[in-house]
Design a protein around this motif. Structure first.
Motif, PDB file in Angstrom:
ATOM      1  N   UNK A   4       0.831  -1.202   0.000  1.00 52.46           N
ATOM      2  CA  UNK A   4       0.000   0.000   0.000  1.00 52.46           C
ATOM      3  C   UNK A   4       0.867   1.253   0.000  1.00 52.46           C
ATOM      4  N   UNK A   5       1.920   1.257   0.798  1.00 52.92           N
ATOM      5  CA  UNK A   5       2.816   2.422   0.842  1.00 52.92           C
ATOM      6  C   UNK A   5       3.650   2.525  -0.423  1.00 52.92           C
ATOM      7  N   UNK A   6       3.982   1.385  -1.016  1.00 47.62           N
ATOM      8  CA  UNK A   6       4.830   1.387  -2.208  1.00 47.62           C
ATOM      9  C   UNK A   6       4.122   2.021  -3.402  1.00 47.62           C
ATOM     10  N   UNK A   7       2.855   1.679  -3.616  1.00 53.02           N
ATOM     11  CA  UNK A   7       2.135   2.208  -4.779  1.00 53.02           C
ATOM     12  C   UNK A   7       1.667   3.639  -4.570  1.00 53.02           C
ATOM     13  N   UNK A   8       1.559   4.070  -3.332  1.00 51.17           N
ATOM     14  CA  UNK A   8       1.166   5.444  -3.041  1.00 51.17           C
ATOM     15  C   UNK A   8       1.616   5.791  -1.641  1.00 51.17           C
ATOM     16  N   UNK A   9       2.570   6.728  -1.491  1.00 51.83           N
ATOM     17  CA  UNK A   9       3.124   7.042  -0.174  1.00 51.83           C
ATOM     18  C   UNK A   9       2.050   7.181   0.898  1.00 51.83           C
ATOM     19  N   UNK A  10       2.149   6.347   1.922  1.00 58.47           N
ATOM     20  CA  UNK A  10       1.180   6.333   3.006  1.00 58.47           C
ATOM     21  C   UNK A  10       1.932   6.055   4.295  1.00 58.47           C
ATOM     22  N   UNK A  11       2.148   7.091   5.080  1.00 54.76           N
ATOM     23  CA  UNK A  11       2.977   6.956   6.283  1.00 54.76           C
ATOM     24  C   UNK A  11       2.380   5.988   7.290  1.00 54.76           C
ATOM     25  N   UNK A  12       1.061   5.995   7.426  1.00 53.85           N
ATOM     26  CA  UNK A  12       0.413   5.092   8.381  1.00 53.85           C
ATOM     27  C   UNK A  12       0.604   3.640   7.963  1.00 53.85           C
ATOM     28  N   UNK A  13       0.425   3.364   6.658  1.00 48.61           N
ATOM     29  CA  UNK A  13       0.609   2.000   6.163  1.00 48.61           C
ATOM     30  C   UNK A  13       2.055   1.557   6.330  1.00 48.61           C
ATOM     31  N   UNK A  14       2.988   2.484   6.072  1.00 44.79           N
ATOM     32  CA  UNK A  14       4.402   2.145   6.200  1.00 44.79           C
ATOM     33  C   UNK A  14       4.757   1.835   7.653  1.00 44.79           C
ATOM     34  N   UNK A  15       4.218   2.614   8.573  1.00 41.12           N
ATOM     35  CA  UNK A  15       4.484   2.358   9.998  1.00 41.12           C
ATOM     36  C   UNK A  15       3.932   1.004  10.417  1.00 41.12           C
ATOM     37  N   UNK A  60      16.956  -2.634   7.908  1.00 37.75           N
ATOM     38  CA  UNK A  60      18.073  -1.670   7.894  1.00 37.75           C
ATOM     39  C   UNK A  60      17.929  -0.701   6.725  1.00 37.75           C
ATOM     40  N   UNK A  61      17.634  -1.246   5.536  1.00 34.10           N
ATOM     41  CA  UNK A  61      17.465  -0.392   4.355  1.00 34.10           C
ATOM     42  C   UNK A  61      16.280   0.549   4.539  1.00 34.10           C
ATOM     43  N   UNK A  62      15.209   0.036   5.128  1.00 34.71           N
ATOM     44  CA  UNK A  62      14.026   0.859   5.357  1.00 34.71           C
ATOM     45  C   UNK A  62      14.317   1.992   6.343  1.00 34.71           C
ATOM     46  N   UNK A  63      15.179   1.707   7.323  1.00 32.94           N
ATOM     47  CA  UNK A  63      15.464   2.708   8.354  1.00 32.94           C
ATOM     48  C   UNK A  63      16.443   3.765   7.883  1.00 32.94           C
ATOM     49  N   UNK A  64      17.489   3.370   7.151  1.00 26.60           N
ATOM     50  CA  UNK A  64      18.568   4.305   6.837  1.00 26.60           C
ATOM     51  C   UNK A  64      18.572   4.787   5.379  1.00 26.60           C
ATOM     52  N   UNK A  65      18.004   4.011   4.457  1.00 31.42           N
ATOM     53  CA  UNK A  65      18.086   4.388   3.050  1.00 31.42           C
ATOM     54  C   UNK A  65      16.719   4.673   2.413  1.00 31.42           C
ATOM     55  N   UNK A  66      15.654   4.122   2.999  1.00 33.85           N
ATOM     56  CA  UNK A  66      14.281   4.389   2.555  1.00 33.85           C
ATOM     57  C   UNK A  66      14.080   4.082   1.066  1.00 33.85           C
ATOM     58  N   UNK A  67      14.491   2.884   0.656  1.00 33.10           N
ATOM     59  CA  UNK A  67      14.290   2.437  -0.725  1.00 33.10           C
ATOM     60  C   UNK A  67      13.118   1.459  -0.691  1.00 33.10           C
ATOM     61  N   UNK A  68      11.892   1.984  -0.839  1.00 35.29           N
ATOM     62  CA  UNK A  68      10.686   1.188  -0.642  1.00 35.29           C
ATOM     63  C   UNK A  68      10.599   0.003  -1.600  1.00 35.29           C
ATOM     64  N   UNK A  69      10.976   0.219  -2.862  1.00 39.00           N
ATOM     65  CA  UNK A  69      10.875  -0.861  -3.846  1.00 39.00           C
ATOM     66  C   UNK A  69      11.772  -2.026  -3.457  1.00 39.00           C
ATOM     67  N   UNK A  70      12.995  -1.733  -3.024  1.00 41.60           N
ATOM     68  CA  UNK A  70      13.933  -2.776  -2.594  1.00 41.60           C
ATOM     69  C   UNK A  70      13.355  -3.551  -1.416  1.00 41.60           C
TER      70      UNK A  70
END
Length: 274
Positions: A24-35, A84-94
């Motif tokens: 959900x966050x990947x296809x459309x930035x959604x901070x709540x879904x990402x959390x 780790x990537x999500x915390x420091x680099x924020x590459x959602x697709x990866x």
């Protein structure tokens, strides 16, 4: 040593739920879904770590270096890497792709090991895998039906407004923006469910030890269905395609899915209703 089936069931289902939020966050930035996705994935990591630590405490060389333990360690490392990537680099697709692969490996590892899988006299592990596969698939189909209905409503309302035809029906329909949004949300829910269902389907085929099933027409066409809905999301998110064209494409994707289900009984070797 922690080997109870409930632990693995919890890991599988929580992992799947986290992927839904990440998608959900990947296809459309959604901070709540990402959390939510990150929180659930972190919990998966905690459960995996509990298992690994218990393995060190009750160390058994024959078990610690088995294929099951090795693949379990691999999935733990993939989850760790993605966090780790999500915390420091924020590459959602990866993060999303790595975890889809990690989920598939974990499911295959779990369901192919009878020592950690539930077993009943009339319910073998292939049955459970098939049950989960069908459950995810049916849920995705439900979401796609909802998306198609909203797209149909959008086209009807769009036509009425274009022709300047006012009726009581129009007053009972949501606005074009809301109808488009409802359809979009339905696809966001359905697409990852279908992807997870297909991932579990891959696990089932692997357990059946029949590679020819990967080339079954139903299996191949299911990938086209998934790609059709992913392209819908790509058009909406990246190409900014107008809502009218999106609604048409959504209905076309649904038509492909419907044909895939209806004609499975005729041309599929194992996806049959009877």
């Amino acid at each position: 040593m922690v080997t109870k089936s409930w632990l693995y069931d919890a890991i599988i289902y929580i992992y799947a739920l986290s992927l839904l939020f990440y998608f959900s966050d990947f296809v459309g930035p959604n901070r709540s879904a990402k959390r939510m996705g990150t929180g659930l994935l972190s919990f998966v990591w905690v459960l995996q770590t509990i298992y690994l630590v218990s393995g060190l405490i009750y160390h058994d060389p024959l078990v610690a270096f088995s294929m099951f333990e090795t693949l379990f360690m691999l999935t733990w490392l993939l989850v760790t890497l993605s966090l780790i990537v999500n915390r420091f680099f924020r590459i959602e697709f990866f993060v999303f792709v790595v975890n889809v692969l990690g989920f598939t490996v974990l499911a295959l590892n779990f369901f192919s090991n009878p020592k950690v899988s539930p077993s009943l006299a009339s319910w073998n592990i292939q049955d459970e895998v098939l049950f989960i596969h069908i459950s995810f698939s049916i849920l995705s189909y439900t979401a796609f039906v909802a998306a198609a209905v909203f797209s149909g409503m959008y086209l009807l309302l769009h036509h009425q407004l274009k022709e300047k035809k006012w009726s009581k029906l129009m007053q009972r329909l949501p606005s074009l923006d809301k109808t488009d949004q409802y359809s979009y949300v339905s696809v966001i829910i359905g697409a990852p469910l279908l992807l997870l269902g297909m991932s579990i389907g891959v696990v089932w085929i692997a357990l059946e030890d029949n590679p020819a099933l990967f080339f079954d027409p139903k299996v191949i066409n299911s990938w086209f269905v998934l790609l059709a809905y992913i392209f819908y999301l790509f058009q909406r998110g990246m190409l900014k395609t107008p809502g009218y064209k999106l609604a048409l494409w959504n209905l076309a994707a649904f038509f492909i899915m419907a044909l895939n289900i209806v004609f499975a009984n005729f041309y599929s070797s194992f996806h049959q209703w009877s």
